[in-house]
Design a protein around this motif. Structure first.
Motif, mmCIF file in Angstrom:
data_model
loop_
_atom_site.group_PDB
_atom_site.id
_atom_site.type_symbol
_atom_site.label_atom_id
_atom_site.label_comp_id
_atom_site.label_asym_id
_atom_site.label_seq_id
_atom_site.Cartn_x
_atom_site.Cartn_y
_atom_site.Cartn_z
ATOM 1 N N GLN A 196 1.510 1.524 -3.490
ATOM 2 C CA GLN A 196 1.535 2.509 -4.376
ATOM 3 C C GLN A 196 0.335 3.930 -4.031
ATOM 4 O O GLN A 196 0.388 5.189 -4.721
ATOM 5 N N ALA A 197 1.340 4.436 -2.628
ATOM 6 C CA ALA A 197 0.883 5.577 -2.182
ATOM 7 C C ALA A 197 1.718 6.739 -3.115
ATOM 8 O O ALA A 197 1.496 7.433 -3.694
ATOM 9 N N GLU B 43 0.157 -1.398 -0.292
ATOM 10 C CA GLU B 43 0.214 -0.032 -0.185
ATOM 11 C C GLU B 43 0.992 1.460 0.039
ATOM 12 O O GLU B 43 1.017 1.989 -0.910
#
Length: 560
Positions: A431-432, A428
């Protein structure tokens, strides 16, 4: 004159009507194409804003043919505004030529691949030699133990039917000396098993077209040794039991133990010979080999020992996959910027209709001169193209490094749970921060022609791995900035690599000065040339210690 003027006016009016009609239809078609292009541009901008939907695809052109207007084909061309004008992927959807479409994969399914047909023979050729070697080694290793166990199991009992109970007890009795030999035999067997496991019990690196001469010699020695020992064992034990029954001679179990120990000693000696021939002999450099890869011309030179040609080919392939850079066929022709693609061209028109022959001669002469100048300046164009390409790569590399360093500053490892669900796992977090890197990375991969090797999912997985292990931005960019080794390419990470070996000599012969062989795989070929290392003659030279004295000479211009 009046009729000619009236005719010219009528022709002019008809042409003007045709032009006005074409302008109207062109305006309508242009407005429709403008709407389609604006929608395409919006979709592309949305894909750039959302990098997770970005397919790292090259420059694409879509041609659609529809027969919707009076049975005529209307061509609509949509060009995605990719920079550097790179890529040659074209998708054509035709509505009037075929109602079916097929891919190369579907066409390949009609004709099975030759590699699939020959998979079973390759597996047989790959494992049959290893299986036979393992079976023969196992038989040789168990032979000393079998020679000790068979008399205990009563295998030779038919020959010992006439023995008395005392003679049978004497035959199978093992005293202190016999037990000492048994302990020595046990340690020898243990050492032989450990040495064989450490050196020879390992996966085969390559399947060679010819037999391995030294391995065949070792297996022949093992077979001969075991066969001779078993032959003498059967004859001597049978004759010894019969002699013991008649009272002529007494066969003791100690003799069988010593016989088995002698077989184990022979197997240890053969094992030593195998190590010398197969593992040590080629370690001393005797030649140097130069490997040139075609078509890009990258080369390496290595010192190499005394090997056969086929074993040298395996040795070269090991170095190739671990030390050569990845071959990129898209870099065979360097990309040229848009400003340099359009060459200036001039057309000459004869307005008054005078001097047409002279004009044609001047045009042909100008064309020939232009071709000659272009041919003479081809090396200059190549030089400036390479210089411009290196400048653009360095520029994109600097932007990518800056973007990666900026993205990594936004992520910080949390050593405690802050609560509220604000903490993210490595994927995550990747992805950020990926949108900060996506555009610069995409442009760098385009200019270096690495897009076919890297997908968005693989980049995100690698970024998550780097965040997990606290890697630096440069460590994250290493697979994209460095194109080595060959095994770094995911397409080359296969369990089986097939190469063709071409040589004018027998492949089992040893290397010698001037030997040349070639390895081929699809469009890649490795040309290998063998040269003998020279003999180095080193002499000792003694320097007189008194000569290590110096005198300083000064003059009027000396600054000291």
């Amino acid at each position: 004159m009046d009729t000619e003027s009236i005719r010219s006016m009528s022709e002019y009016s008809s042409k003007s009507k045709y032009k006005s009609h074409s302008l109207k239809s062109g305006t309508n078609h242009r407005s429709n194409s403008y709407k389609n292009n604006t929608q395409t541009a919006r979709k592309y901008s949305d894909s750039l804003n959302n990098p997770y939907e970005t397919t790292m695809a090259p420059y694409q052109t879509t041609v659609m043919l529809d027969d919707t207007r009076d049975g005529q084909d209307v061509v609509e061309v949509q060009i995605l505004p990719q920079d550097e004008n790179w890529g040659e992927n074209t998708t054509a959807i035709t509505g009037n030529t075929s109602v079916q479409s097929g891919s190369m994969e579907e066409m390949g399914a009609l004709w099975p691949d030759t590699e699939q047909k020959s998979a079973f023979p390759i597996l047989c050729h790959r494992y049959i030699a290893t299986t036979l070697t393992g079976l023969l080694s196992l038989v040789a290793f168990l032979s000393p133990l079998a020679m000790l166990v068979l008399p205990k199991l009563g295998v030779f009992s038919p020959a010992a039917t006439n023995l008395s109970p005392q003679q049978r007890e004497t035959l199978l009795n093992c005293g202190a000396e016999c037990k000492g030999v048994l302990v020595s035999l046990a340690f020898k067997m243990f050492l032989l098993a450990v040495a064989s496991w450490a050196i020879f019990l390992r996966p085969v690196k390559a399947t060679m077209p010819r037999i391995h001469v030294f391995r065949a010699i070792v297996l022949a020695l093992v077979s001969i040794c075991c066969g001779i020992f078993w032959l003498f064992y059967v004859v001597q034990v049978t004759e010894g039991v019969r002699a013991t029954a008649t009272g002529e001679d007494l066969l003791e179990y100690r003799a069988l133990v010593s016989y088995s120990s002698s077989l184990c000693d022979c197997l240890l000696c053969i094992h030593y010979v195998a190590i010398v021939l197969m593992e040590i002999r080629h370690l001393q450099p005797a030649f140097y080999i130069k490997v040139v890869r075609s078509p890009d011309g990258e080369s390496r030179s290595y010192p190499i020992g005394q090997l056969s040609i086929q074993r040298a080919a395996v040795w070269v392939l090991e170095r190739y996959y671990t030390e050569f850079s990845i071959y990129n066929p898209y870099l065979e022709r360097l990309p040229v910027s848009k400003s340099k693609k359009n060459a200036s061209s001039f057309k000459f028109y004869d307005i008054e209709g005078i001097g047409s022959n002279t004009l044609q001669m001047s045009q042909s002469r100008g064309t020939m001169n232009g071709h000659a100048r272009r041919r003479d300046s081809s090396h200059n164009e190549r030089f400036y193209e390479e210089h411009d390409y290196e400048r653009r790569v360095k520029k994109r590399r600097a932007r990518l490094l800056t973007a990666a360093e900026e993205a990594f500053t936004h992520v910080k490892r949390s050593h405690h749970d802050p609560g509220g669900g604000s903490a993210m796992d490595p994927y995550e977090a990747a992805q950020a921060i990926f949108p900060t890197i996506a555009r610069s990375l995409q442009k760098y991969l385009r200019v270096t022609r690495q897009q076919p090797r890297h997908t968005v999912e693989s980049i995100l997985s690698h970024l998550a791995l780097c965040l997990t292990h606290d890697a630096s931005p440069k460590a994250f960019l290493e697979p994209y900035l460095s194109a080595a080794p060959v095994l770094q390419n995911e397409k080359e990470q296969k369990s089986l690599q097939s190469w063709s070996l071409i040589c004018n000599e027998l492949l089992t012969r040893a290397l010698k000065d001037g030997t040349v062989f070639q390895l081929r795989q699809n469009d890649i070929s490795l040309l290998c040339t063998i040269h003998k290392l020279p003999h180095f003659s080193i002499t000792e030279e003694v320097i007189n210690p008194k000569s290590n004295r110096f005198v300083l000479k000064l003059n009027s211009e000396t600054s000291v």
